[in-house]
Design a protein around this motif. Structure first.
Motif, PDB file in Angstrom:
ATOM      1  N   GLN A  14      43.016  37.703  42.320  1.00  0.00           N
ATOM      2  CA  GLN A  14      41.738  37.635  41.604  1.00  0.00           C
ATOM      3  C   GLN A  14      40.530  37.946  42.472  1.00  0.00           C
ATOM      4  N   ARG A  44      43.978  41.657  33.548  1.00  0.00           N
ATOM      5  CA  ARG A  44      43.788  40.528  32.628  1.00  0.00           C
ATOM      6  C   ARG A  44      44.511  40.709  31.299  1.00  0.00           C
ATOM      7  N   GLU A  72      42.764  42.583  38.913  1.00  0.00           N
ATOM      8  CA  GLU A  72      42.107  41.757  39.948  1.00  0.00           C
ATOM      9  C   GLU A  72      43.112  41.200  40.948  1.00  0.00           C
ATOM     10  N   SER A  73      44.399  41.463  40.739  1.00  0.00           N
ATOM     11  CA  SER A  73      45.400  40.941  41.669  1.00  0.00           C
ATOM     12  C   SER A  73      46.363  42.065  42.034  1.00  0.00           C
ATOM     13  N   ALA A 225      44.763  30.560  38.638  1.00  0.00           N
ATOM     14  CA  ALA A 225      43.354  30.359  38.277  1.00  0.00           C
ATOM     15  C   ALA A 225      42.885  28.956  38.650  1.00  0.00           C
TER      16      ALA A 225
END
Ligand code: AMP
Length: 473
Positions: A14, A44, A72-73, A225
């Motif tokens: 992330q 996502r 994001e990863s 998260a």
């Protein structure tokens, strides 16, 4: 990876431009594997994106495929294999849609019970896509009865033996795990609030991430998260002896990295100092075989009081493989990489420091080249003990009969390479030089033949043992 692969891993969870960060991380880890590289990203929307190819990181990735690697990863891998496992199917990260969701996996190290697990899984109906021991882990995860993916991964890791520093990217989480002996390094960093894992700290430095700590031997961390959670792979394990690979400090890791909590350059310099005390000789200058001997040569020069000079220049743009000219140029493979500086060497008594002798063939060619450049005496000093046995845990060393240290004593090796004198660092001198780690927490199997854990496969898990063929590009 299949038997005898050298690798580096990287992962970021992330962060904006995750694939670009991963690309930079792999760039910094290129020394850990130059044959192939790959990145898998996750966005996502729950999509995974894969780019992997043979070649150097700089050759594989470009603006277009980095844009394709959305999300994001991302995790990445660089790899070098020697044992016939150079098939495109083996390029990591491996990706699979399993009963526990989509998973990508990047692994550094070699499993020592892969051959047995492979046959067991195959008999139970598993279909293997690659010839890589890492794929076994994916099968074990997919077959686990544990519902929770972290539990399934931990259960799978409890079945494998050997060396693994591993990064797994799943749907909304990233896992990083290191085997209970801690053979290979794996570190945790923070980049603008996002967690990063890497084989070496030099990858954190390049992206400007802060070093947090090592992933401990026997630890698995889950990053999602809600933050980071640490657990033990074996929940009830007692503190046990580690088996850190000392060859990371001798040769493999980059000198600007911190490995097992110690600065690699400092350790190598200390090796050089101890080497100077163990094997003194009078000479006009100390030189290194660049780059692998640089730090130890500086240590040797400092301790001996003999001045350091550059006796050879390295061409930095030569990879591990290059196209040989068809006409016979003598010693071409050495000359293309290293060229003696004649003015420095002419009529001098030279101490030549390198990190290791494996087969002895390149050392011999280098001694010949240094002599031809005019050196009067060539005294070779090696900042590790003679390598007598293969590595089964992720360093590319040849079989025992190809290791010059397995069949010849120091005098015979000296004669083979054509040096006037030869000195190797002793095992105790080497281990004592690494101040913060107890000597018995290192694997020294390549110098002793005594391995910290049983090698069940004895190196059997390779493409040759399997019953399918791949086109090898
Ligand atoms: P040789 O004289 O043929 O045994 O080669 C010795 C050289 O190989 C030294 O300069 C080492 O730095 C280098 N070396 C040691 N281990 C490895 C490895 N795993 N992969 C590539 N080169 C290595």
């Amino acid at each position: 990876m299949s038997w005898k692969d050298e690798c580096g891993v990287f992962g970021v969870f992330q962060a904006p431009e995750a694939a670009q960060l991963c690309y930079l991380g792999l760039y910094a880890l290129q020394h850990r594997g130059q044959e192939s590289a790959g990145i898998v990203s996750f966005d996502r929307e729950g999509q995974f994106y894969v780019v992997k190819e043979t070649g150097l990181v700089s050759e594989i990735f470009n603006d277009n495929n980095l844009k394709y690697l959305a999300g994001e990863s991302a995790i990445g891998h660089v790899r070098y294999s020697t044992s016939g496992g150079s098939t495109k199917f083996n390029i990591q990260p491996l990706y699979s849609k399993t009963s526990k969701g989509k998973i990508a996996l990047a692994h550094n190290g070699n499993l020592t019970n892969a051959y047995y697990l492979y046959h067991q899984l195959k008999n139970e109906g598993a279909i293997f896509q690659s010839t890589s021991d890492s794929e076994i882990v994916l099968h074990l995860i997919a077959r686990s009865r544990q519902e929770d993916v972290v539990e399934a991964v931990a259960e799978s890791l409890r079945q494998i033996e050997g060396a693994y520093s591993m990064v797994i990217l799943g749907e909304g989480y990233m896992l990083a795990a290191r085997d209970p002996q801690g053979f290979r390094p794996l570190v945790l960093g923070l980049f603008e609030g996002a967690y990063v894992v890497a084989s070496e700290t030099c990858a954190l430095d390049l992206i400007g991430a802060d070093y947090v700590r090592e992933i401990e031997a026997g630890e698995m961390v889950k990053i999602d998260a809600s933050g980071i959670q640490s657990s033990r792979i074996f929940p009830n394990d007692l503190p046990q002896k580690k088996a850190y690979c000392v060859f990371e400090h001798i040769y493999f890791a980059r000198p600007d990295s911190v490995v097992f909590g110690e600065h690699v350059h400092d350790v190598r310099k200390e090796f050089g100092r101890v080497l100077a005390r163990e094997h003194p000789i009078s000479a006009d200058l100390v030189m290194a075989i660049p780059d692998s001997g640089n730090s130890a040569a500086l240590g040797y020069a400092e301790e001996s009081g003999i001045r350091f000079d550059f006796g050879m220049t390295r061409n930095h743009y030569v990879g591990r493989t290059f196209i040989q000219p068809s006409q016979n140029i003598r010693n071409f493979s050495v000359k293309v990489k290293l060229n003696p500086i004649k003015n420095v060497l002419k009529d001098r008594r030279v101490i030549v420091v390198d990190d290791s002798i494996v087969r002895g063939t390149t050392s011999r060619e280098r001694v010949t080249a240094i002599r031809k450049a005019g050196a009067k005496e060539v005294h070779v000093r090696i900042s590790c003990p003679p390598i007598t046995d293969p590595c089964y845990f992720g360093i590319d060393t040849p079989q025992k009969d190809k290791l010059i240290g397995s069949s010849r004593n120091v005098e015979e090796i000296k004669n083979y390479i054509g040096a006037d004198s030869l000195g190797f660092l002793s095992i105790s001198g080497m281990l004592d030089a690494i101040k913060s780690i107890q000597p018995d927490h290192f694997c020294t199997g390549c110098f002793t033949g005594k391995y910290p854990i049983e090698v069940k496969d004895n190196g059997k898990f390779s493409i040759d043992q399997q019953d399918f063929n791949y086109y090898i590009a």
